[in-house]
Design an enzyme around this catalytic site. Structure first.
Site, PDB file in Angstrom:
ATOM      1  N   ARG A 130       0.916  -1.150   0.000  1.00  0.00           N
ATOM      2  CA  ARG A 130       0.000   0.000   0.000  1.00  0.00           C
ATOM      3  C   ARG A 130       0.951   1.194   0.000  1.00  0.00           C
ATOM      4  NH1 ARG A 130      -4.611  -0.898   3.615  1.00  0.00           N
ATOM      5  NH2 ARG A 130      -5.647  -1.549   1.724  1.00  0.00           N
ATOM      6  N   PRO A 131       1.185   1.804  -1.165  1.00  0.00           N
ATOM      7  CA  PRO A 131       2.355   2.652  -1.406  1.00  0.00           C
ATOM      8  C   PRO A 131       2.387   4.031  -0.731  1.00  0.00           C
ATOM      9  CG  PRO A 131       0.939   2.684  -3.308  1.00  0.00           C
ATOM     10  CD  PRO A 131       0.337   1.695  -2.344  1.00  0.00           C
ATOM     11  N   CYS A 132       2.491   4.037   0.580  1.00  0.00           N
ATOM     12  CA  CYS A 132       2.602   5.308   1.298  1.00  0.00           C
ATOM     13  C   CYS A 132       3.932   5.999   1.003  1.00  0.00           C
ATOM     14  CB  CYS A 132       2.420   5.099   2.806  1.00  0.00           C
ATOM     15  SG  CYS A 132       3.529   3.892   3.537  1.00  0.00           S
ATOM     16  N   HIS A 133       4.920   5.241   0.510  1.00  0.00           N
ATOM     17  CA  HIS A 133       6.208   5.847   0.162  1.00  0.00           C
ATOM     18  C   HIS A 133       6.079   6.825  -1.015  1.00  0.00           C
ATOM     19  CE1 HIS A 133       5.945   2.190  -2.336  1.00  0.00           C
ATOM     20  NE2 HIS A 133       6.652   2.863  -3.224  1.00  0.00           N
TER      21      HIS A 133
END
Length: 162
Positions: A130-133
């Site tokens: 879940r690409p919070c980066h």
């Protein structure tokens, strides 16, 4: 009724990853034990490498540059607000970045809610998949990442976003 939590470990270019979830393979967390926030395995959890074989395969494909989107099942954790924010993260395309303000706007949150959106992003239990980066500061700065700013930079460089 007792729910069994299962876990596995896998190596990655950004360090060892711990995958946690249910016996059906739905993920509840991915952690980096060597990250600034750390991540520990609860002694009550049961190790089961086979349960997360597909998730590990997809992570390997991502790090090899052959996967840009994950197709995994996640356990529905967190408040309604957090789940809305986390769902918005899933819509950030591979190789792109967005801002906290843009995430807030995408879920219909007010400008005043940007801090709450940032808190929800910081509480994302499924880093990497879940690409919070991919969320950065409005000024383009690399801000906050549970895995540490250097890992955030590595992930964004790997995706061609920096």
């Amino acid at each position: 009724m007792t729910t069994t939590t299962v876990w596995t470990r896998t190596d990655s270019p950004v360090g060892e990853l711990v995958l946690v979830g249910d016996p059906g393979g739905a993920l509840s967390a991915i952690g980096l034990p060597e990250s600034p926030k750390g991540f520990t395995v609860d002694p009550g959890w049961r190790r089961d490498d086979a349960v997360f074989a597909d998730a590990v395969r997809q992570l390997d494909e991502y790090f090899a540059g052959r996967r840009t989107r994950f197709e995994l099942t996640y356990l529905p954790l967190g408040s309604e607000f957090r789940r809305r924010v986390w769902a918005a993260l899933d819509d950030i395309p591979y190789g792109r970045t967005t801002t906290y303000g843009a995430v807030a706007a995408s879920i219909g949150a007010s400008r005043a809610a940007v801090r709450a959106v940032g808190g929800a992003i910081g509480a994302n239990p499924l880093m990497l998949v879940r690409p919070c980066h991919r969320v950065i500061g409005a000024d383009g700065s690399l801000t906050g990442y549970a895995g540490g700013i250097e890992r955030k930079r590595q992930l964004l460089e790997r995706e061609g976003a920096l």
